[in-house]
Design an enzyme around this catalytic site. Structure first.
Site, PDB file in Angstrom:
ATOM      1  N   ALA A  73       0.827  -1.208   0.000  1.00 51.84           N
ATOM      2  CA  ALA A  73       0.000   0.000   0.000  1.00 51.84           C
ATOM      3  C   ALA A  73       0.863   1.259   0.000  1.00 51.84           C
ATOM      4  O   ALA A  73       0.506   2.263  -0.619  1.00 51.84           O
ATOM      5  CB  ALA A  73      -0.953  -0.004   1.184  1.00 51.84           C
ATOM      6  N   THR A  74       2.000   1.219   0.674  1.00 50.01           N
ATOM      7  CA  THR A  74       2.869   2.404   0.696  1.00 50.01           C
ATOM      8  C   THR A  74       3.264   2.802  -0.731  1.00 50.01           C
ATOM      9  O   THR A  74       3.179   3.976  -1.104  1.00 50.01           O
ATOM     10  CB  THR A  74       4.129   2.138   1.546  1.00 50.01           C
ATOM     11  OG1 THR A  74       3.714   1.845   2.883  1.00 50.01           O
ATOM     12  CG2 THR A  74       5.061   3.341   1.549  1.00 50.01           C
ATOM     13  N   GLN A 181      -7.040  -0.750   5.246  1.00 42.21           N
ATOM     14  CA  GLN A 181      -7.675  -1.367   6.423  1.00 42.21           C
ATOM     15  C   GLN A 181      -9.120  -1.794   6.170  1.00 42.21           C
ATOM     16  O   GLN A 181      -9.693  -2.521   6.978  1.00 42.21           O
ATOM     17  CB  GLN A 181      -7.671  -0.386   7.610  1.00 42.21           C
ATOM     18  CG  GLN A 181      -6.308  -0.094   8.182  1.00 42.21           C
ATOM     19  CD  GLN A 181      -5.684  -1.259   8.945  1.00 42.21           C
ATOM     20  OE1 GLN A 181      -6.350  -2.223   9.306  1.00 42.21           O
ATOM     21  NE2 GLN A 181      -4.394  -1.166   9.192  1.00 42.21           N
ATOM     22  N   SER A 201      -3.535  -3.587   0.308  1.00 36.30           N
ATOM     23  CA  SER A 201      -2.324  -4.302   0.702  1.00 36.30           C
ATOM     24  C   SER A 201      -2.665  -5.744   1.059  1.00 36.30           C
ATOM     25  O   SER A 201      -3.655  -6.000   1.745  1.00 36.30           O
ATOM     26  CB  SER A 201      -1.711  -3.591   1.906  1.00 36.30           C
ATOM     27  OG  SER A 201      -0.554  -4.274   2.331  1.00 36.30           O
ATOM     28  N   HIS A 203      -0.974  -7.934   3.008  1.00 37.37           N
ATOM     29  CA  HIS A 203      -0.679  -8.461   4.348  1.00 37.37           C
ATOM     30  C   HIS A 203      -1.656  -7.994   5.423  1.00 37.37           C
ATOM     31  O   HIS A 203      -1.576  -8.433   6.564  1.00 37.37           O
ATOM     32  CB  HIS A 203       0.779  -8.181   4.754  1.00 37.37           C
ATOM     33  CG  HIS A 203       1.078  -6.778   5.186  1.00 37.37           C
ATOM     34  ND1 HIS A 203       1.049  -6.392   6.501  1.00 37.37           N
ATOM     35  CD2 HIS A 203       1.423  -5.685   4.476  1.00 37.37           C
ATOM     36  CE1 HIS A 203       1.387  -5.104   6.584  1.00 37.37           C
ATOM     37  NE2 HIS A 203       1.612  -4.658   5.361  1.00 37.37           N
ATOM     38  N   THR A 242       9.739  -6.722 -12.623  1.00 39.97           N
ATOM     39  CA  THR A 242       9.234  -8.091 -12.714  1.00 39.97           C
ATOM     40  C   THR A 242       8.221  -8.347 -11.615  1.00 39.97           C
ATOM     41  O   THR A 242       8.459  -8.014 -10.449  1.00 39.97           O
ATOM     42  CB  THR A 242      10.415  -9.082 -12.599  1.00 39.97           C
ATOM     43  OG1 THR A 242      11.301  -8.815 -13.677  1.00 39.97           O
ATOM     44  CG2 THR A 242       9.933 -10.520 -12.665  1.00 39.97           C
ATOM     45  N   CYS A 328       8.036   5.594  20.503  1.00 39.76           N
ATOM     46  CA  CYS A 328       9.088   6.041  21.410  1.00 39.76           C
ATOM     47  C   CYS A 328      10.245   6.548  20.582  1.00 39.76           C
ATOM     48  O   CYS A 328      10.921   5.778  19.915  1.00 39.76           O
ATOM     49  CB  CYS A 328       9.556   4.905  22.302  1.00 39.76           C
ATOM     50  SG  CYS A 328       8.239   4.238  23.306  1.00 39.76           S
TER      51      CYS A 328
HETATM   52  C1  PLP Z   1      -0.699  -0.875   6.533  1.00 43.10           C
HETATM   53  C2  PLP Z   1      -1.220   0.385   5.945  1.00 43.10           C
HETATM   54  C3  PLP Z   1      -0.532   1.051   4.925  1.00 43.10           C
HETATM   55  C4  PLP Z   1       0.815   0.571   4.410  1.00 43.10           C
HETATM   56  O1  PLP Z   1       0.692  -0.654   3.763  1.00 43.10           O
HETATM   57  P1  PLP Z   1       1.989  -1.511   3.380  1.00 43.10           P
HETATM   58  O2  PLP Z   1       1.471  -2.549   2.450  1.00 43.10           O
HETATM   59  O3  PLP Z   1       2.484  -2.086   4.670  1.00 43.10           O
HETATM   60  O4  PLP Z   1       2.965  -0.603   2.739  1.00 43.10           O
HETATM   61  C5  PLP Z   1      -1.092   2.202   4.427  1.00 43.10           C
HETATM   62  N1  PLP Z   1      -2.261   2.675   4.873  1.00 43.10           N
HETATM   63  C6  PLP Z   1      -2.951   2.065   5.859  1.00 43.10           C
HETATM   64  C7  PLP Z   1      -4.252   2.637   6.308  1.00 43.10           C
HETATM   65  C8  PLP Z   1      -2.453   0.909   6.427  1.00 43.10           C
HETATM   66  O5  PLP Z   1      -3.128   0.328   7.403  1.00 43.10           O
END
Ligand code: PLP
Length: 387
Positions: A73-74, A181, A201, A203, A242, A328
């Site tokens: 997602a990033t 999310q 995303s 994961h 790729t 932290c």
């Molecule tokens: C986890 C998350 C991301 C980042 O996703 P990645 O696949 O870990 O880069 C971005 N936005 C939200 C709201 C997320 O929860």
């Protein structure tokens, strides 16, 4: 019962064994490069990728050609924001986003500001949702994009997506939605919700880490992007490199499972979440952060008046995995910027924990968590009051 109890499913989720089973052959016998057009190894890989693209598209009601695979997602967020900013530079340079967005959105906006973008960071109300009147006030003739997330990763609050989309359409502005999310947890429909670009995303939905996607609308209107990764012209020239075939296959399977099981799963998790929340709120001075009505079914963010989250976590740390929004930095505990944006004091923000239930959370584990947390909260409260 499985210990420790994992209640940090907003950070990441375990890979579903059914997902792993689908992926495994694509590491070994089906190892081909999906871009190899001259032999069967490539064709098998390409077919698997196209099947996954279909599975993703079905989950969000998109066309498969509207799905661009990325590393997460990033990356999708970077591609959406930077890609739109560069492509629509002649139309304007103003972006509207929100103070409680994920760092991937906020930091990309900060980056764009250095190259000339003007960005409005909308505040949120005490319930964590944007104020539509504020959105209206912030629109300019130079606005090209509204970037508001579907559901927040720390508090689970769901934004008024349809209203934001209607406003964007009325003003002829694109609407990018970070739905990492929300997808697979609650119904997300890019047509119904009228979204121009959407990030997701693997994961976060029981798929593997390191794979994600960006939905890019193809008609009404057709959204265009400047690629951020140059090379072999993969993914319709929008993202060279790729393809991560096993990861993509797993992502597809994860989407298919969500599509089949999301309704039942969200009811089960909502019941467990409500049980956990109700039991903890019955303790003195425990409050829910953010909207109770508009939020994900498996998430609750609670503040434990005056008990520092780190202390509370330490009291049960080895057996219950949760997260405090706070980071932290050296010796200093920085309160969560999301909770601060809701208007919480530093003290209350620092006394907050996020609980994210998931597919593999059992009722027995929730009962255990209730008992363990209640015991420690009462102990720490009585220590505090005897000071
Ligand atoms: C986890 C998350 C991301 C980042 O996703 P990645 O696949 O870990 O880069 C971005 N936005 C939200 C709201 C997320 O929860």
């Amino acid at each position: 019962m499985q210990l420790p109890v994992y209640l940090d499913n907003n950070a990441t989720t375990p890979v579903d064994p059914r997902v792993l089973d689908e992926m495994l052959p694509y590491f070994t016998q089906n190892f081909g490069n999906a871009a190899s057009r001259t032999h069967i190894f490539g064709w098998i890989a390409e077919e698997a990728v196209e099947h996954a693209r279909q599975q993703l598209a079905s989950l969000i009601n998109a066309h498969p050609k509207e799905i661009v695979f990325t590393s997460g997602a990033t990356e999708s967020i970077n591609l959406a924001l930077k890609g739109v900013y560069e492509m629509y530079a002649s139309k304007g340079n103003h972006i509207i986003t929100c103070a409680t967005e994920h760092k991937a959105v906020l930091d990309t906006c900060k980056h764009l500001e250095k190259s000339g973008a003007e960005v409005t960071y909308l505040p949120v109300k005490f319930d964590g949702r944007i104020d539509l009147a504020e959105l209206e006030k912030s629109i300019r003739s130079s606005t090209i994009l509204i970037a508001i997330m579907y559901a927040n990763n720390e508090i689970g609050v769901v934004q008024p997506i349809k209203e934001i989309a209607a406003f964007a359409r009325q003003h002829n502005v694109l609407f990018f939605c970070d739905a990492a999310q929300a997808v697979g947890k609650i119904p997300v429909d890019v047509i119904e919700d009228d979204i121009s670009l959407l990030s997701l995303s693997a994961h976060k939905i029981y798929g593997p880490k390191g794979v994600g996607a960006l939905y890019v609308r193809r008609k009404n209107p057709r959204v265009r992007l400047t690629a951020q990764m140059d090379g072999g012209g993969h993914e319709n020239n929008m993202r060279s490199g790729t393809l991560n075939v096993p990861g993509i296959v797993g992502f597809g399977k994860a989407c298919e499972i969500c599509m089949q099981e999301m309704n039942a799963e969200s009811i089960r998790l909502k019941n467990l979440r409500d049980k956990l929340e109700k039991s903890l709120v019955e303790l003195n001075n425990v409050y829910v952060n953010g909207s109770i009505e508009f939020r994900l079914p498996h998430v609750t963010n609670l503040s434990f008046n005056k008990i520092a989250a780190n202390r509370l976590m330490m009291s049960f740390n080895k057996n219950i995995a949760v997260s405090s929004g706070s980071a932290c930095t050296s010796a200093l505990v920085e309160p969560s910027y999301v909770l601060k944006a809701l208007g919480l004091s530093d003290e209350r923000a620092n006394a907050s924990l996020r609980f994210g239930l998931g597919r593999f959370t059992t009722e027995e584990q929730i009962d255990y968590a209730i008992k363990e947390i209640s015991k420690n909260v009462q102990k720490l409260h009585s220590e505090l009051s005897s000071l």
